[in-house]
Write a protein that holds these residues in place. Sequence first.
Motif, short mmCIF file in Angstrom:
data_model
loop_
_atom_site.label_atom_id
_atom_site.label_comp_id
_atom_site.label_asym_id
_atom_site.label_seq_id
_atom_site.Cartn_x
_atom_site.Cartn_y
_atom_site.Cartn_z
N LEU A 146 -35.68 37.20 -33.13
CA LEU A 146 -35.14 38.14 -32.17
C LEU A 146 -35.43 39.55 -32.66
CD1 LEU A 146 -33.28 38.41 -29.60
CD2 LEU A 146 -31.39 38.61 -31.20
N SER A 147 -35.74 40.44 -31.73
CA SER A 147 -35.99 41.84 -32.07
C SER A 147 -35.01 42.74 -31.33
CB SER A 147 -37.41 42.24 -31.70
OG SER A 147 -38.34 41.56 -32.49
N VAL A 148 -34.58 43.79 -32.00
CA VAL A 148 -33.72 44.80 -31.39
C VAL A 148 -34.49 46.11 -31.44
CG1 VAL A 148 -31.53 46.01 -31.57
CG2 VAL A 148 -31.65 43.59 -32.16
N LEU A 149 -34.89 46.60 -30.29
CA LEU A 149 -35.71 47.82 -30.18
C LEU A 149 -36.98 47.72 -31.02
CD1 LEU A 149 -32.88 50.49 -30.34
CD2 LEU A 149 -34.07 49.67 -28.31
N GLY A 150 -37.57 46.53 -31.05
CA GLY A 150 -38.82 46.33 -31.76
C GLY A 150 -38.67 46.03 -33.24
N VAL A 151 -37.44 46.04 -33.76
CA VAL A 151 -37.18 45.75 -35.17
C VAL A 151 -36.63 44.33 -35.26
CG1 VAL A 151 -35.89 46.44 -37.22
CG2 VAL A 151 -36.68 48.17 -35.60
N PRO A 152 -37.21 43.49 -36.13
CA PRO A 152 -36.67 42.14 -36.29
C PRO A 152 -35.20 42.17 -36.72
CG PRO A 152 -38.79 42.32 -37.38
CD PRO A 152 -38.40 43.70 -36.96
N LEU A 153 -34.44 41.19 -36.27
CA LEU A 153 -33.00 41.18 -36.48
C LEU A 153 -32.62 41.08 -37.96
CD1 LEU A 153 -30.21 41.15 -35.14
CD2 LEU A 153 -30.39 38.67 -35.04
N PHE A 154 -33.34 40.27 -38.73
CA PHE A 154 -32.97 40.07 -40.13
C PHE A 154 -33.01 41.36 -40.95
CE2 PHE A 154 -33.98 38.78 -44.52
CZ PHE A 154 -32.81 38.11 -44.81
N PRO A 155 -34.12 42.11 -40.98
CA PRO A 155 -34.10 43.36 -41.75
C PRO A 155 -33.11 44.39 -41.19
CG PRO A 155 -36.35 42.79 -41.16
CD PRO A 155 -35.45 41.84 -40.45
N LEU A 156 -32.94 44.41 -39.89
CA LEU A 156 -31.99 45.33 -39.28
C LEU A 156 -30.58 45.04 -39.76
CD1 LEU A 156 -31.54 47.63 -37.21
CD2 LEU A 156 -31.15 45.83 -35.53
N ALA A 157 -30.18 43.78 -39.74
CA ALA A 157 -28.84 43.40 -40.19
C ALA A 157 -28.69 43.63 -41.69
CB ALA A 157 -28.58 41.94 -39.86
N LEU A 158 -29.73 43.35 -42.45
CA LEU A 158 -29.68 43.55 -43.89
C LEU A 158 -29.45 45.01 -44.24
CD1 LEU A 158 -30.08 42.11 -46.65
CD2 LEU A 158 -32.47 42.76 -46.48
N PHE A 159 -30.24 45.91 -43.66
CA PHE A 159 -30.11 47.32 -43.97
C PHE A 159 -28.86 47.94 -43.35
CE2 PHE A 159 -34.69 46.90 -44.95
CZ PHE A 159 -34.61 47.31 -46.27
N ALA A 160 -28.42 47.44 -42.21
CA ALA A 160 -27.17 47.93 -41.62
C ALA A 160 -25.97 47.54 -42.49
CB ALA A 160 -27.00 47.38 -40.21
N GLY A 161 -25.97 46.33 -43.00
CA GLY A 161 -24.90 45.91 -43.91
C GLY A 161 -24.92 46.70 -45.21
N TRP A 162 -26.10 46.96 -45.71
CA TRP A 162 -26.25 47.74 -46.94
C TRP A 162 -25.74 49.17 -46.72
CZ3 TRP A 162 -31.55 49.55 -49.16
CH2 TRP A 162 -31.39 49.97 -50.46
N ALA A 163 -26.10 49.76 -45.58
CA ALA A 163 -25.62 51.11 -45.26
C ALA A 163 -24.10 51.14 -45.09
CB ALA A 163 -26.31 51.62 -44.00
N ALA A 164 -23.55 50.09 -44.50
CA ALA A 164 -22.09 50.02 -44.34
C ALA A 164 -21.40 49.92 -45.70
CB ALA A 164 -21.72 48.83 -43.47
N LEU A 165 -21.99 49.18 -46.63
CA LEU A 165 -21.43 49.09 -47.97
C LEU A 165 -21.46 50.45 -48.67
CD1 LEU A 165 -22.87 45.71 -49.27
CD2 LEU A 165 -20.49 46.25 -48.85
N ILE A 166 -22.55 51.17 -48.53
CA ILE A 166 -22.66 52.50 -49.15
C ILE A 166 -21.65 53.46 -48.53
CG2 ILE A 166 -24.18 54.49 -49.42
CD1 ILE A 166 -26.50 52.48 -49.69
N ALA A 167 -21.51 53.40 -47.21
CA ALA A 167 -20.54 54.28 -46.54
C ALA A 167 -19.11 53.94 -46.97
CB ALA A 167 -20.68 54.15 -45.03
#
Length: 65
Positions: free
Chosen positions: A33-54
Amino acid sequence: MFRGLVAQRLVALFAGGWMLLNFPLLSLWDRDLSVLGVPLFPLALFAGWAALIAALAWIVESDGD
């Protein structure tokens, strides 16, 4: 350095981050699955990582006890 409630929150954040970035939960995002052309797995991985940093910045920078 960190005492009391802040230290407990940091330990809880570490445990939550460990679970978030571990295999069983990461496998939930491994879909074709892609969200705005970005595959879901890397998007979720980096979003979770950014949430942890925040969350880490919020805990450390808060006025605390």
